[in-house]
Write an enzyme that holds these catalytic residues in place. Structure first.
Site, PDB file in Angstrom:
ATOM      1  N   SER A 238       0.852  -1.194   0.000  1.00 39.20           N
ATOM      2  CA  SER A 238       0.000   0.000   0.000  1.00 39.20           C
ATOM      3  C   SER A 238       0.884   1.239   0.000  1.00 39.20           C
ATOM      4  CB  SER A 238      -0.887   0.019   1.251  1.00 39.20           C
ATOM      5  OG  SER A 238      -0.092   0.217   2.408  1.00 39.20           O
ATOM      6  N   LYS A 239       0.259   2.398  -0.204  1.00 41.45           N
ATOM      7  CA  LYS A 239       1.020   3.637  -0.201  1.00 41.45           C
ATOM      8  C   LYS A 239       1.669   3.859   1.160  1.00 41.45           C
ATOM      9  CE  LYS A 239       0.897   8.347  -1.889  1.00 41.45           C
ATOM     10  NZ  LYS A 239       0.161   9.369  -2.613  1.00 41.45           N
ATOM     11  N   ARG A 240       0.982   3.448   2.208  1.00 41.87           N
ATOM     12  CA  ARG A 240       1.536   3.612   3.562  1.00 41.87           C
ATOM     13  C   ARG A 240       2.799   2.765   3.732  1.00 41.87           C
ATOM     14  NH1 ARG A 240       1.029   0.888   8.281  1.00 41.87           N
ATOM     15  NH2 ARG A 240      -0.410  -0.597   7.355  1.00 41.87           N
TER      16      ARG A 240
END
Length: 463
Positions: A238-240
């Protein structure tokens, strides 16, 4: 000659999974003295972004991956694709399908009710009747109905797909625009691509592309389908976790060589070696050595690599890079001391910029918790006495000279070093922690040190 390619779709920014794929293709071509080509797959005119295309090109420039020739844009090749559609129709290897969306939806519902895999049933494959009125046909390619589609994957081994699992798929939509699997096969063949290294999310596109290759009499390339990068807990990245725009890594203060070194080790290895220069990557990389299992994104590993490359970078280069963070040291007289201190302490350029700024700029505020710890008891008086000792001192330049002054001060006062160390640190950088006090005083100089002490004392007196 080995010819590879990277073929992003310009509908979003280039993320690190894409950059890793590009890197693997780049290294394999360069190792073999071949060619690495860039193709922008922009046939989806409704979703294309000029900004995304620009960002892809910027990312390549930042990491220093050069490609051969100019980028190829699929949107410039529609006439070419159309000529191959006509060729397949003329040779009876493709046909017009007049099935409406409603008919296709109904067919799928019936197949699912019978617990069959939804697929087109080929009803127009050998159609010779009168076409229904008012229906713009799609073009479908005739896929083999019997036997198997077999290909060797350089990472996963032999892949066998039963022919009846691939239906007569669409190669041109009703508006005439060609579809992904059709144009990819044509472009790879005409660009002379010998080795296709791509994510394994494309694995089940490969049989369809092989159908196109064989219908047009093109030679198959070698395929390598690279397992994905996983995020925390084995989930999709994910972007996180780190699936950010590649240029975000520049903005966060990572060096391009650290990012490439990090990415090459996600799924590929050479013994126990962790640090690779670009030259070593080119010399050693072989896609056959890519792991068959997914890789895990590890931020600590990236930070470790980045700190290694920061420590080993020339100060002039670091000073130039720090200008992106509004730190200007190229003509600063204490540049070498500053950078020698912080390159040993910091894991990113952003962190380095922040800490350098703390030293170079007079604190505008003071950490409240640090204030309570540092300024209790007679701390203000001790700090004032140290300021007076500074004023009385003769020439002070080197960190060791400031250290000697502090040692003389604590000996004269018969106090522990912390009694002056904590309040002085608060005065100089506004918080506890940070670099050696002798280094800080040497960098900012005697007059600025006195001024910062007096500013803190004035702040306390006015509270």
């Amino acid at each position: 000659m080995i010819v590879t390619r990277f073929a992003p779709s310009p509908t979003g920014f280039l993320h690190i999974g894409g950059l890793r794929t590009a890197l693997f293709n780049y290294l394999w071509a360069r190792r073999n003295g071949g060619e690495f080509k860039l193709r922008i797959e922009d046939t989806d005119l409704s979703r294309n972004s000029a900004e995304a295309t620009k960002a892809i090109l910027e990312a390549f420039e930042w990491v220093g991956m050069d490609y051969d020739g100019d980028p190829v844009y699929q949107s410039d090749r529609f006439d070419l694709y159309k000529s191959y559609i006509i060729k397949l129709l003329d040779e009876g290897k493709a046909y017009k399908c007049y099935m409406s969306k409603e008919e296709l939806d109904k067919l799928r519902e019936e197949q699912m009710a019978r617990k069959e895999r939804p697929r087109y049933d080929g009803r127009y494959r050998d159609f010779t009747g009168t076409p229904p009125e008012g229906v713009e046909p799609v073009i479908r390619i005739k896929a083999p109905r019997h036997g198997e589609i077999v290909f060797e994957d350089g990472i996963k081994g032999t892949i066998v797909i039963k022919a009846d699992e691939v239906d007569d798929f669409i190669i041109a939509r009703s508006d005439g625009t060609p579809t992904y699997n059709f144009v990819v096969a044509i472009d790879d063949a005409l660009m002379g691509i010998t080795d296709v290294i791509r994510g394994d999310d494309h694995l089940y596109n490969t049989p369809k592309q092989i159908v196109v290759y064989e219908a047009l009499g093109f030679k198959l390339p070698r395929f390598y389908h690279v397992p994905m990068i996983l995020g925390e807990g084995g989930k999709k990245l994910s972007k996180r976790d780190g699936a950010a725009d590649v240029m975000d890594y520049k903005r966060m203060g990572y060096l391009p060589e650290a990012l490439l070194n990090f990415l090459v080790r996600l799924g590929w290895s050479h013994g126990d070696q962790e640090i690779f220069s670009k030259e070593e990557m080119i010399e050693l990389f072989d896609p056959s050595d890519i792991n068959a299992s997914a890789s895990q994104y590890n931020l600590d590993k990236l930070l470790w690599l980045n700190s290694h490359y920061i420590k080993n970078s020339p100060n002039e280069r670091l000073a130039t890079l720090l200008e992106d963070f509004e730190i200007y040291l190229l003509s600063h007289d204490k540049r070498e001391i500053l950078l020698d201190i912080f390159k040993e302490r910091c894991k990113t350029l952003a962190e380095m910029a922040e800490q350098i700024k703390e030293v170079l700029e007079t604190p505008e505020a003071y950490d409240e918790k640090a204030m309570k710890r540092a300024m209790k008891g007679d701390a203000a008086e001790i700090l004032s006495d140290f300021a007076q000792m500074l004023k009385d001192a003769k020439e002070l330049h080197l960190p060791v000279e400031y250290h000697k002054l502090m040692e003389d001060f604590v000996a004269q006062k018969e106090i522990g070093f912390g009694k002056i160390g904590m309040p002085l640190r608060l005065a100089l950088i506004g918080r506890l922690g940070g670099p050696d006090l002798g280094d800080v005083m040497s960098i900012i100089g005697k007059e600025e040190t006195i001024a910062r002490i007096e500013k803190l004392l004035g702040f306390i007196a006015d509270r």
